[in-house]
Design a protein around this motif. Structure first.
Motif, PDB file in Angstrom:
ATOM      1  N   GLU A  16     113.022  73.191  19.246  1.00 30.54           N
ATOM      2  CA  GLU A  16     112.015  72.145  19.033  1.00 30.54           C
ATOM      3  C   GLU A  16     111.291  72.333  17.703  1.00 30.54           C
ATOM      4  O   GLU A  16     110.942  71.369  17.025  1.00 30.54           O
ATOM      5  CB  GLU A  16     111.004  72.148  20.180  1.00 30.54           C
ATOM      6  N   ALA A  17     111.063  73.595  17.339  1.00 29.48           N
ATOM      7  CA  ALA A  17     110.378  73.865  16.075  1.00 29.48           C
ATOM      8  C   ALA A  17     111.234  73.485  14.877  1.00 29.48           C
ATOM      9  O   ALA A  17     110.725  73.025  13.849  1.00 29.48           O
ATOM     10  CB  ALA A  17     110.002  75.346  16.001  1.00 29.48           C
ATOM     11  N   VAL A  18     112.541  73.650  15.005  1.00 34.08           N
ATOM     12  CA  VAL A  18     113.452  73.375  13.900  1.00 34.08           C
ATOM     13  C   VAL A  18     113.880  71.912  13.858  1.00 34.08           C
ATOM     14  O   VAL A  18     113.996  71.306  12.789  1.00 34.08           O
ATOM     15  CB  VAL A  18     114.695  74.287  14.006  1.00 34.08           C
ATOM     16  N   TRP A  19     114.102  71.327  15.037  1.00 29.99           N
ATOM     17  CA  TRP A  19     114.582  69.939  15.130  1.00 29.99           C
ATOM     18  C   TRP A  19     113.843  69.264  16.275  1.00 29.99           C
ATOM     19  O   TRP A  19     114.358  69.183  17.388  1.00 29.99           O
ATOM     20  CB  TRP A  19     116.087  69.929  15.375  1.00 29.99           C
ATOM     21  N   PRO A  20     112.624  68.788  16.019  1.00 33.59           N
ATOM     22  CA  PRO A  20     111.798  68.204  17.091  1.00 33.59           C
ATOM     23  C   PRO A  20     112.498  67.049  17.803  1.00 33.59           C
ATOM     24  O   PRO A  20     113.175  66.233  17.182  1.00 33.59           O
ATOM     25  CB  PRO A  20     110.555  67.711  16.338  1.00 33.59           C
ATOM     26  N   GLY A  21     112.332  67.045  19.120  1.00 31.48           N
ATOM     27  CA  GLY A  21     112.874  65.955  19.929  1.00 31.48           C
ATOM     28  C   GLY A  21     114.189  66.266  20.594  1.00 31.48           C
ATOM     29  O   GLY A  21     114.358  66.073  21.792  1.00 31.48           O
ATOM     30  N   LEU A  29     120.240  75.224  10.048  1.00 30.13           N
ATOM     31  CA  LEU A  29     118.952  74.530  10.105  1.00 30.13           C
ATOM     32  C   LEU A  29     117.786  75.514  10.030  1.00 30.13           C
ATOM     33  O   LEU A  29     116.769  75.250   9.374  1.00 30.13           O
ATOM     34  CB  LEU A  29     118.856  73.713  11.393  1.00 30.13           C
ATOM     35  N   MET A  30     117.915  76.654  10.693  1.00 25.74           N
ATOM     36  CA  MET A  30     116.831  77.638  10.697  1.00 25.74           C
ATOM     37  C   MET A  30     116.640  78.276   9.326  1.00 25.74           C
ATOM     38  O   MET A  30     115.506  78.497   8.888  1.00 25.74           O
ATOM     39  CB  MET A  30     117.104  78.711  11.755  1.00 25.74           C
ATOM     40  N   ILE A  31     117.753  78.573   8.659  1.00 20.04           N
ATOM     41  CA  ILE A  31     117.656  79.153   7.313  1.00 20.04           C
ATOM     42  C   ILE A  31     116.980  78.159   6.370  1.00 20.04           C
ATOM     43  O   ILE A  31     116.100  78.518   5.571  1.00 20.04           O
ATOM     44  CB  ILE A  31     119.055  79.545   6.795  1.00 20.04           C
ATOM     45  N   THR A  32     117.355  76.881   6.482  1.00 23.81           N
ATOM     46  CA  THR A  32     116.740  75.835   5.654  1.00 23.81           C
ATOM     47  C   THR A  32     115.261  75.694   5.975  1.00 23.81           C
ATOM     48  O   THR A  32     114.417  75.572   5.079  1.00 23.81           O
ATOM     49  CB  THR A  32     117.452  74.493   5.885  1.00 23.81           C
ATOM     50  N   HIS A  33     114.942  75.709   7.268  1.00 23.31           N
ATOM     51  CA  HIS A  33     113.552  75.567   7.720  1.00 23.31           C
ATOM     52  C   HIS A  33     112.696  76.724   7.198  1.00 23.31           C
ATOM     53  O   HIS A  33     111.590  76.514   6.677  1.00 23.31           O
ATOM     54  CB  HIS A  33     113.525  75.549   9.248  1.00 23.31           C
ATOM     55  N   ALA A  76     115.242  84.630  12.503  1.00 21.91           N
ATOM     56  CA  ALA A  76     114.670  83.282  12.450  1.00 21.91           C
ATOM     57  C   ALA A  76     113.580  83.098  13.494  1.00 21.91           C
ATOM     58  O   ALA A  76     112.541  82.476  13.220  1.00 21.91           O
ATOM     59  CB  ALA A  76     115.772  82.249  12.656  1.00 21.91           C
ATOM     60  N   THR A  77     113.795  83.635  14.681  1.00 25.21           N
ATOM     61  CA  THR A  77     112.779  83.543  15.737  1.00 25.21           C
ATOM     62  C   THR A  77     111.484  84.204  15.297  1.00 25.21           C
ATOM     63  O   THR A  77     110.385  83.665  15.483  1.00 25.21           O
ATOM     64  CB  THR A  77     113.283  84.198  17.033  1.00 25.21           C
ATOM     65  N   MET A  78     111.596  85.380  14.693  1.00 23.33           N
ATOM     66  CA  MET A  78     110.414  86.123  14.270  1.00 23.33           C
ATOM     67  C   MET A  78     109.686  85.438  13.121  1.00 23.33           C
ATOM     68  O   MET A  78     108.461  85.518  13.007  1.00 23.33           O
ATOM     69  CB  MET A  78     110.817  87.544  13.877  1.00 23.33           C
TER      70      MET A  78
END
Length: 508
Positions: free
Chosen positions: A300-305, A194-198, A277-279
């Motif tokens: 939360e930034a990657v998948w809100p809620g 998810l982070m790589i996609t984001h 990804a964090t950076m």
């Protein structure tokens, strides 16, 4: 499987799984499978916990050089993992580096190596239990997340639950690890995707990734490099628990060491992906402001809620799992010491039914609970306790990893030039790892003196020196340990072995 030496060692059993001693001193053989040993190695490094507890610290120290610190510490760390693999081939012992360093270098260095494992693991009980409590409180009572007393109490409860698992036998321990670690790693892999996609979609809160983040350009200055390396060493630490379980692992003289190498590779990939990804995804100010809860904010930034809650669950499971593996590491080391009479011999006794070091486990539990209380009364905030604990553990890790890296080179010196494989995997790589760890050990202590970080040096170096006290007190009672003969190499790797040794023999 038989651990075959060119010269039979009376201290190695014929099945290659359990070292010397009568029935009173034999741990439960074959309690951990080869796959289970890998799970233990990954759980020992606690990927979700390490990311949550130290990402902000590492970014604060190294800034854009954080990924490079993980890479350039990971390479020598893998060299130490190779050292553990080959030392474990020569000596199956629950004490691991405690026994190996003694037989390859000197018994006093071996004892201090084991002592460093014991004290680093004991300090970690506080550093590990506090986040377990914090994550649990965050899930069920977020408004109480800064209540140090509540966090400490909940963490202590989790610690006691894991202590019970360790006490009740290695089968119970292994089952608990399979459940917790598989869920944790599954969540981390999902979020890695998810982070790589984001990030690929251009949704950046921080700078765009650059390959120079993996170079030395952002690690300028010795102080920056040493500080970052000590933090990175704490990230990786724990994979070697698989070696402390070698007596209880099926074909432990092979599988335990291999598991450590696989574990280091798996956690390295997770550490790098999440740090980068964090950076990229979060602004620097957000990282700094959420040092104790960075994965929740990232989720939360990657998948809100729901993302934040899922990663909090992963951190909680990771923390609880690593409490268990750390308990294994310290209790098995104490058991091996007690069996050798280098500490009171009662530590070397086992529960007659569960075949676990019950006395050692109960002592560690008592000491850890006392540390929980003292850290709450005198240690200040959770953040300050964590900072001091991580820095001091980094010094102790560097100490005993340095000795292990040197030990394999000395033990296998006659066969290092036998092949390119031997030269690289047994000689060059572990030696480079030892030099790296030795450098950050010395430089870290010097840097702490220069910065007046007395608490860190007292905990990190002072407690290692304190090991001289039990060494002298029990020296006369442990004559066999302090006079044992050097490590003897497996026949298939021994230059002096008889010709035509068949490496395909399943008995080996």
């Amino acid at each position: 499987m038989t651990q075959t030496n060119s010269r039979p060692d009376k201290n190695v059993r014929s099945d290659g799984a359990v070292p010397p001693g009568d029935g009173e001193h034999k741990l439960q053989a074959n309690g951990v499978s080869a796959a289970g040993s890998i799970v233990m190695a990954v759980a020992g490094s606690a990927p979700a916990y390490s990311i949550a507890a130290t990402t902000a610290t590492l970014v604060g120290v190294a800034a854009l050089g954080a990924p490079a610190a993980l890479l350039w510490c990971g390479i020598p760390m893998l060299g130490i993992a190779w050292a553990f693999l080959y030392l474990g081939r020569a000596d199956v012992n629950a004490g691991a580096s405690y026994s190996w360093v003694a037989r390859a270098l000197h018994p006093i260095l071996g004892f201090l190596s084991g002592w460093a494992v014991v004290i680093s693991a004991t300090i970690f009980m506080v550093a590990g239990a506090l986040p377990a409590g914090a994550m649990t409180v965050t899930l069920f009572a977020p408004d109480q997340a800064n209540n140090t007393l509540l966090v400490t109490a909940v963490g202590a409860v989790w610690f006691l639950v894991m202590a019970a698992c360790v006490l009740f036998g290695v089968h119970v321990t292994a089952r608990a690890q399979w459940i917790m670690s598989l869920i944790e790693v599954a969540i981390l892999v999902l979020f890695a995707v998810l982070m790589i996609t984001h990030a690929a979609s251009g949704k950046h809160g921080g700078p765009s990734f650059s390959w120079d983040w993996l170079g030395f350009s952002h690690l300028t200055g010795a102080n920056v490099f040493v500080s970052a390396a000590l933090v990175a060493a704490f990230y990786y630490w724990g994979w070697d628990v698989s070696s402390n379980l070698n007596e209880e692992t099926k074909d432990g003289h092979r599988n335990a060491g291999s598991a450590g190498i696989i574990g280091v590779i798996i956690v390295f990939l997770l550490f790098e992906i999440f740090t980068i990804a964090t950076m990229v995804i979060l602004p620097a100010k957000t990282i700094e402001a959420n040092s104790a809860n960075i994965l929740s904010v990232l989720g939360e930034a990657v998948w809100p809620g729901i993302g934040g809650k899922l990663l909090v669950i992963a951190v909680a499971l990771s923390t609880i799992a690593t409490l268990e593996t750390t308990l294994i590491q310290v209790t098995r080391t104490l058991f091996s010491m007690g069996r050798d009479h280098t500490i009171p011999k009662v530590f070397g006794t086992l529960h007659p039914r569960w075949k676990t070091p019950a006395f050692a486990t109960l002592v560690v539990v008592a000491v850890s609970v006392l540390l929980f209380i003292l850290s709450n009364v005198f240690g200040g905030s959770v953040g300050q306790i964590m900072t001091n604990a991580i820095a001091s553990i980094g010094i102790q890790i560097a100490f005993y990893y340095t000795l292990a890296g040197l030990a394999v080179v000395i033990a296998y010196r006659r066969v290092l030039l036998k092949s390119a494989k031997n030269f690289i995997l047994i000689g060059l790589w572990p030696a480079a790892g030892a030099v790296f760890m030795g450098y950050i050990f010395v430089a870290g202590i010097w840097q702490n003196f220069a910065n007046a970080a007395w608490v860190v040096n007292i905990l990190g170096l002072g407690l290692i020196v304190l090991g001289l006290l039990p060494l002298f007190l029990f020296y006369g009672k442990a004559k066999e340990y302090y006079s044992r003969r050097p490590l003897e190499l497996p026949a298939e790797l021994d230059a002096a072995a008889p010709p035509n040794v068949d490496d395909r023999d399943p008995a080996r």
